[in-house]
Design a protein around this motif. Structure first.
Motif, PDB file in Angstrom:
ATOM      1  N   UNK A   1     114.253  91.101   7.037  1.00  0.00           N
ATOM      2  CA  UNK A   1     113.236  91.943   7.688  1.00  0.00           C
ATOM      3  C   UNK A   1     113.514  92.012   9.190  1.00  0.00           C
ATOM      4  N   UNK A   2     113.392  93.225   9.744  1.00  0.00           N
ATOM      5  CA  UNK A   2     113.663  93.419  11.165  1.00  0.00           C
ATOM      6  C   UNK A   2     112.585  92.767  12.013  1.00  0.00           C
ATOM      7  N   UNK A   3     113.009  92.015  13.017  1.00  0.00           N
ATOM      8  CA  UNK A   3     112.055  91.372  13.918  1.00  0.00           C
ATOM      9  C   UNK A   3     111.414  92.402  14.835  1.00  0.00           C
ATOM     10  N   UNK A   4     110.118  92.307  14.993  1.00  0.00           N
ATOM     11  CA  UNK A   4     109.375  93.229  15.848  1.00  0.00           C
ATOM     12  C   UNK A   4     109.259  92.639  17.245  1.00  0.00           C
ATOM     13  N   UNK A   5     109.667  93.393  18.229  1.00  0.00           N
ATOM     14  CA  UNK A   5     109.558  92.945  19.617  1.00  0.00           C
ATOM     15  C   UNK A   5     108.154  93.244  20.114  1.00  0.00           C
ATOM     16  N   UNK A   6     107.419  92.223  20.441  1.00  0.00           N
ATOM     17  CA  UNK A   6     106.032  92.391  20.872  1.00  0.00           C
ATOM     18  C   UNK A   6     105.991  92.663  22.381  1.00  0.00           C
ATOM     19  N   UNK A   7     106.052  93.920  22.740  1.00  0.00           N
ATOM     20  CA  UNK A   7     105.983  94.296  24.149  1.00  0.00           C
ATOM     21  C   UNK A   7     105.466  95.718  24.265  1.00  0.00           C
ATOM     22  N   UNK A   8     104.772  95.989  25.338  1.00  0.00           N
ATOM     23  CA  UNK A   8     104.328  97.345  25.648  1.00  0.00           C
ATOM     24  C   UNK A   8     104.519  97.566  27.133  1.00  0.00           C
ATOM     25  N   UNK A   9     105.365  98.516  27.480  1.00  0.00           N
ATOM     26  CA  UNK A   9     105.641  98.762  28.886  1.00  0.00           C
ATOM     27  C   UNK A   9     104.438  99.384  29.577  1.00  0.00           C
ATOM     28  N   UNK A  10     104.256  99.018  30.820  1.00  0.00           N
ATOM     29  CA  UNK A  10     103.143  99.534  31.617  1.00  0.00           C
ATOM     30  C   UNK A  10     103.588 100.848  32.264  1.00  0.00           C
ATOM     31  N   UNK A  11     103.259 101.935  31.608  1.00  0.00           N
ATOM     32  CA  UNK A  11     103.628 103.239  32.143  1.00  0.00           C
ATOM     33  C   UNK A  11     102.563 103.659  33.143  1.00  0.00           C
ATOM     34  N   UNK A  12     102.816 103.344  34.403  1.00  0.00           N
ATOM     35  CA  UNK A  12     101.798 103.533  35.429  1.00  0.00           C
ATOM     36  C   UNK A  12     101.544 105.001  35.749  1.00  0.00           C
ATOM     37  N   UNK A  13     102.368 105.903  35.222  1.00  0.00           N
ATOM     38  CA  UNK A  13     102.174 107.330  35.474  1.00  0.00           C
ATOM     39  C   UNK A  13     101.403 108.012  34.346  1.00  0.00           C
ATOM     40  N   UNK A  14     100.787 107.237  33.445  1.00  0.00           N
ATOM     41  CA  UNK A  14     100.028 107.827  32.343  1.00  0.00           C
ATOM     42  C   UNK A  14      98.669 108.283  32.861  1.00  0.00           C
ATOM     43  N   UNK A  15      98.652 109.510  33.326  1.00  0.00           N
ATOM     44  CA  UNK A  15      97.496 110.099  33.984  1.00  0.00           C
ATOM     45  C   UNK A  15      97.326 111.510  33.423  1.00  0.00           C
ATOM     46  N   UNK A  16      96.096 111.990  33.234  1.00  0.00           N
ATOM     47  CA  UNK A  16      95.904 113.337  32.691  1.00  0.00           C
ATOM     48  C   UNK A  16      96.648 114.430  33.460  1.00  0.00           C
ATOM     49  N   UNK A  17      96.901 114.208  34.743  1.00  0.00           N
ATOM     50  CA  UNK A  17      97.598 115.210  35.550  1.00  0.00           C
ATOM     51  C   UNK A  17      99.111 115.163  35.382  1.00  0.00           C
ATOM     52  N   UNK A  18      99.615 114.066  34.803  1.00  0.00           N
ATOM     53  CA  UNK A  18     101.057 113.866  34.740  1.00  0.00           C
ATOM     54  C   UNK A  18     101.744 114.820  33.777  1.00  0.00           C
ATOM     55  N   UNK A  19     101.074 115.157  32.684  1.00  0.00           N
ATOM     56  CA  UNK A  19     101.692 116.061  31.718  1.00  0.00           C
ATOM     57  C   UNK A  19     102.041 117.408  32.330  1.00  0.00           C
ATOM     58  N   UNK A  20     101.118 117.969  33.072  1.00  0.00           N
ATOM     59  CA  UNK A  20     101.371 119.261  33.706  1.00  0.00           C
ATOM     60  C   UNK A  20     102.455 119.152  34.773  1.00  0.00           C
ATOM     61  N   UNK A  21     102.444 118.049  35.538  1.00  0.00           N
ATOM     62  CA  UNK A  21     103.463 117.871  36.568  1.00  0.00           C
ATOM     63  C   UNK A  21     104.856 117.815  35.943  1.00  0.00           C
ATOM     64  N   UNK A  22     104.985 117.051  34.853  1.00  0.00           N
ATOM     65  CA  UNK A  22     106.274 116.932  34.179  1.00  0.00           C
ATOM     66  C   UNK A  22     106.739 118.277  33.627  1.00  0.00           C
ATOM     67  N   UNK A  23     105.817 119.011  33.054  1.00  0.00           N
ATOM     68  CA  UNK A  23     106.168 120.300  32.469  1.00  0.00           C
ATOM     69  C   UNK A  23     106.638 121.269  33.548  1.00  0.00           C
ATOM     70  N   UNK A  24     105.984 121.246  34.693  1.00  0.00           N
ATOM     71  CA  UNK A  24     106.326 122.166  35.783  1.00  0.00           C
ATOM     72  C   UNK A  24     107.703 121.870  36.371  1.00  0.00           C
ATOM     73  N   UNK A  25     108.118 120.618  36.357  1.00  0.00           N
ATOM     74  CA  UNK A  25     109.395 120.276  36.978  1.00  0.00           C
ATOM     75  C   UNK A  25     110.532 120.099  35.977  1.00  0.00           C
TER      76      UNK A  25
END
Length: 273
Positions: A1-25
Motif C-alpha cells: 500500500x502506498x504511504x500517504x504523506x501527511x502535509x498540506x502546503x500553506x498557499x498564502x495566495x488563496x484569496x477570492x481575488x486571486x483567481x481573477x488576477x491569475x486569469x488576467x495574467x
C-alpha cells in the motif's frame, strides 16, 4: 500500500481575488502554443493532467483546442477548482477537482502527459510531490515543469522591506523565489529523466510599469499582505512596505527581472526481466 504523506502546503495566495488576477495574467493561448502544443500534437486520445490548475485558464484553452484528449486539473483550493469548472462548462472531456499533489486520486501509470506551471514555488515537499507525479505518469510519458527563479530581483536595489517579506513567507509557508534552478534535481530525485531544459527571461521591466501591470502587481501585494499581517501584525510597517514597493514600480529607473525555467522529463519504460 502506498504511504500517504501527511502535509498540506500553506498557499498564502488563496484569496477570492486571486483567481481573477491569475486569469488576467495567464496569457493561456501563448503558453499552450509555445510550451504544450508540440507535446500534445504527437499524442492520440491521451490523458493529460494539470497539477495546480488554478482558475482554469489553461484547461479552458486546451479543451477548446484538443477535443480528442481528456484533461484533468487538480488544485488544493476549492475556490480555484469551482472557478475552473465554471470556465469549462460544456467541455465534457475537461474537468477540475480538488486534490493534494501528495495524494493524487488516480491509479499508477495513468497519464500520458503532465504539466505544472508556477506550482513548485509554493510546495513544502517538492521531491515528494514529484514522486507522486512519477507514480501517475505512464511509462514513456512526459512531465513538463515550469517555474521562476530570482523573483523580485531589482535594480538599483531590491527594497529591504521586500527582502524581509520574502524571507518571512519562505520561513512560514515554504515559498521559494529561487525554485527554478532546483527543478532539475527534483525530477531526477523522483526517477524521471530530463530530456529538455531551458532558461529565459520572464519579468523584464525597464522603467515605470504600465497601468495594467501596475494594478496586477498592486493586487498581488494586497493579497500577499493579508497573510503577512497575520504573522507580522504591524499595520504601519506593512502599509509603508506596500507604498515603498509600489513606488519603485513607478520609478523610471527601476529594473525588475527574473528567470523562467522550463524542464521536460520522461518516465523511462522499465522492461521486466
Amino acid at each position: 500500500m502506498r504511504e500517504v504523506l501527511q502535509t498540506k502546503d500553506m498557499y498564502f495566495m488563496d484569496d477570492p481575488r486571486e483567481g481573477d488576477r491569475l486569469y488576467r495574467k495567464a496569457n493561456a493561448k501563448v503558453f499552450v502554443a509555445k510550451y504544450l502544443e508540440s507535446h500534445l500534437e504527437n499524442l492520440t486520445n491521451a490523458r493529460i493532467l494539470e497539477a495546480g490548475c488554478g482558475s482554469g485558464a489553461f484547461l479552458q484553452v486546451l479543451g477548446q483546442t484538443y477535443v480528442n484528449h481528456s484533461f484533468v486539473g487538480i488544485d488544493i483550493s476549492g475556490e480555484r477548482v469551482r472557478e475552473a469548472n465554471a470556465r469549462v462548462i460544456g467541455q465534457t472531456h475537461v474537468k477540475a477537482m480538488q486534490a493534494s499533489i501528495y495524494q493524487l486520486p488516480f491509479p499508477d501509470n495513468y497519464f500520458d502527459f503532465i504539466y505544472c506551471r508556477f506550482l513548485y514555488e509554493y510546495l513544502q515537499q517538492p521531491i515528494e510531490a514529484t514522486k507522486e507525479l512519477f507514480r501517475v505518469c505512464k511509462p514513456e510519458g512526459k512531465l513538463l515543469v515550469q517555474d521562476l527563479d530570482g523573483q523580485f530581483t531589482m535594480y538599483p536595489e531590491t527594497p529591504a522591506a521586500l527582502k524581509k517579506v520574502i524571507l518571512l513567507l519562505k520561513n512560514e509557508t515554504g515559498f521559494d523565489p529561487d525554485v527554478g534552478r532546483k527543478l532539475f534535481t527534483f525530477g531526477k530525485s523522483a526517477s524521471f529523466s530530463c530530456v529538455h531544459a531551458e532558461i529565459e527571461a520572464y519579468h523584464k521591466k525597464f522603467g515605470s510599469f504600465d497601468e495594467e501591470n501596475y494594478r496586477l502587481w498592486e493586487l498581488k501585494v494586497d493579497i500577499a499582505l493579508e497573510y503577512v499581517k497575520k504573522v507580522l501584525p504591524d499595520a504601519k510597517w506593512t502599509e509603508n512596505f506596500k507604498n515603498e514597493f509600489l513606488a519603485s514600480l513607478r520609478d523610471e529607473n527601476t529594473v525588475l527581472f527574473s528567470n523562467l525555467f522550463t524542464l521536460t522529463f520522461e518516465k523511462a519504460y522499465m522492461h521486466s526481466s
